[in-house]
Design an enzyme around this catalytic site. Sequence first.
Site, mmCIF file in Angstrom:
data_model
loop_
_atom_site.group_PDB
_atom_site.id
_atom_site.type_symbol
_atom_site.label_atom_id
_atom_site.label_comp_id
_atom_site.label_asym_id
_atom_site.label_seq_id
_atom_site.Cartn_x
_atom_site.Cartn_y
_atom_site.Cartn_z
ATOM 1 N N ASN A 253 -12.322 -6.043 0.358
ATOM 2 C CA ASN A 253 -12.828 -5.038 1.296
ATOM 3 C C ASN A 253 -13.792 -4.093 0.593
ATOM 4 O OD1 ASN A 253 -10.974 -6.313 2.872
ATOM 5 N ND2 ASN A 253 -9.721 -4.522 3.289
ATOM 6 N N ASP A 254 -13.386 -3.582 -0.565
ATOM 7 C CA ASP A 254 -14.255 -2.679 -1.317
ATOM 8 C C ASP A 254 -15.257 -3.441 -2.181
ATOM 9 O OD1 ASP A 254 -13.667 -0.153 -0.447
ATOM 10 O OD2 ASP A 254 -12.068 0.195 -1.890
ATOM 11 N N CYS B 111 -6.241 -9.874 -2.174
ATOM 12 C CA CYS B 111 -5.496 -9.130 -1.158
ATOM 13 C C CYS B 111 -6.404 -8.483 -0.119
ATOM 14 C CB CYS B 111 -4.609 -8.065 -1.809
ATOM 15 S SG CYS B 111 -5.498 -6.862 -2.826
ATOM 16 N N GLU C 94 -12.080 -4.577 -7.570
ATOM 17 C CA GLU C 94 -12.740 -4.162 -6.327
ATOM 18 C C GLU C 94 -14.036 -3.410 -6.595
ATOM 19 O OE1 GLU C 94 -10.054 -1.518 -4.210
ATOM 20 O OE2 GLU C 94 -9.146 -0.900 -6.098
ATOM 21 N N ARG D 52 0.860 -1.189 0.000
ATOM 22 C CA ARG D 52 0.000 0.000 0.000
ATOM 23 C C ARG D 52 0.901 1.246 0.000
ATOM 24 N NH1 ARG D 52 -2.417 -3.265 4.286
ATOM 25 N NH2 ARG D 52 -4.452 -4.066 3.653
ATOM 26 N N ARG E 168 -19.197 -0.102 5.394
ATOM 27 C CA ARG E 168 -18.786 -0.976 6.488
ATOM 28 C C ARG E 168 -18.373 -0.212 7.734
ATOM 29 N NH1 ARG E 168 -14.535 -1.309 2.721
ATOM 30 N NH2 ARG E 168 -12.438 -0.864 3.512
#
Length: 577
Positions: A457-458, A505, A434, A298, A468
């Site tokens: 996550n996205d 990831c 994503e 990141r 979230r």
Amino acid sequence: MTEWKGIAASSGYAMGRAFLLQDDKVGIPERILAEEEIEPELQRLEETVDSAVEQLEAIQESSRDKLGEEQLEIFSFHIALLQGSDYVKSMAANIKAEALNAEAAVRQATGKFVEMFENIDNEYMRERAADFRDVGSRLLKILSGIPDVAWDESGEKLILVAHELTPSDTAQLSRDKVSGFVTNVGGKTSHTAIMARSMEIPAVVGLNGILESVRPGDFVIIDGNEGTVWINPSAESISHYQDKQKQFNVQQLELRTLIDAPSVTADGRRIELAANIGNPHDAHHARQIGAEGIGLYRTEFLYMDREDLPSEEEQFRAYREVAEAFGMESPIVIRTLDIGGDKELPYLGLPKEMNPFLGYRAIRICLDRTDIFKVQLRAILRASVHGNIKLMFPMISTLHELRTAKQVLEEAKQELDEANIPFNRELEVGMMIEIPSSAIIADQLAKEVNFFSIGTNDLIQYTLAVDRMNESVSYLYEPFEPAVLRLIHMVVQAAHKEGKWVGMCGEMAGDLTAIPILVGMGLDELSMSASSILPARSLIRRSNVQEWQRMTEKVLQMDTAQEIKAYMGLAFPEIHN
């Protein structure tokens, strides 16, 4: 007997009498300086910073017998914050521009950087706010003449209860005196949690109000696996957890034997297990704990703790360090700048938006600000000759976006050619999946990249239209929803049809319940937090991929997330007990 539920920050079991660490409330005088006081106050700040560096160096040195080199690097990071960083420059600017005294200048600068990081919708980045609080607290204590923390000297092993522990507090814990700790605040990816795991001290954090509810001498049990804390448990509960503690210790010894073992199923299928990182220090730790590469670097961390953009040379050095930590063979996937939305950079002057997650962010900023984008691309390309670096674009939603990003990359390559600067001409280029639109057109996108990495996550958030971070609807954020699993399966099939590899990831990649489904779908790589790698490797090595494929076929026909999780719970009771 009372039960508390929090965040499992460091696995294991601990029990003992409670020792309460009350916060030192530093009184912070604030006043406006006369003009002739400004230079002496700047000198006072400089001397305080020097003293803080000396303290941190001393703590780092005295901790070498209980922390690994990679965990000791946390203090190197704190020292770096005090040596010429924009954080310290901001303090000096507060004294010069606003005529604030040093205490007020430190508080104001610390608050600014803490707020910046706390507002990021990324757990790793959000937890970096604690590092600024730690350094800021140290400076204020020095300015105020308050000594550093003194720990309890009784002979009994204790459970430490505190509002918050800083990394330097944690480093000074004695494993001979402290068997575990619990705190009101904190997260799983904080440096304090990382250090607790390194020191093998069980910990549960995020127990809002526990410091105020526990009395000195109360008997406490910590379940660092489930995030549960028991206050004054029954004799039966104590006996139960003593047995669990013995079993856990045996399991940990078995896991350590897998650090250098291949991640191969019993029937011969290899699954690459990589780590998600935010800086070069994390890469060294991941390597030490058995990661086979980096699946997500990141890079926005390089942009966050400062007041201007990092130079090409600075970025190059950071990317090269990560590559060299793993050698020429291990893959290092570097994600280009994913900033905007909740990840603000004040010095860029990004506009305030009503829906920042759907707005001007990530690749959209980079394609608009190609001057910033090319600096990063050149740095990544230059570093590519030092390791097996792969480049990845975030938040691609259309084929046009991908092609435009690749065109900017070609321009960066041309600029390096013109300057006779070498780079890897075979550099693999991939993208994150994503956004649902990219999953739906994965068959088209797969023709134009070398790999996909699924950012769950996205993807989950966008697919289910769930913020979230919103407690009112966060219960809808469910990785096992059939819609999410079908999108993931679609992406894997599209990639493999074109002969391309596909990884994941997002946080789902490290979920032991999800791994059989993901491997059954055919994912080639899973990238996760470093602490999840050995448990994942253990699960993979004792599995049969053909059985997992049959299970996945059944799962993809199920109607609800609840049905899927119940089925997986029965199939893998050892994960859920």
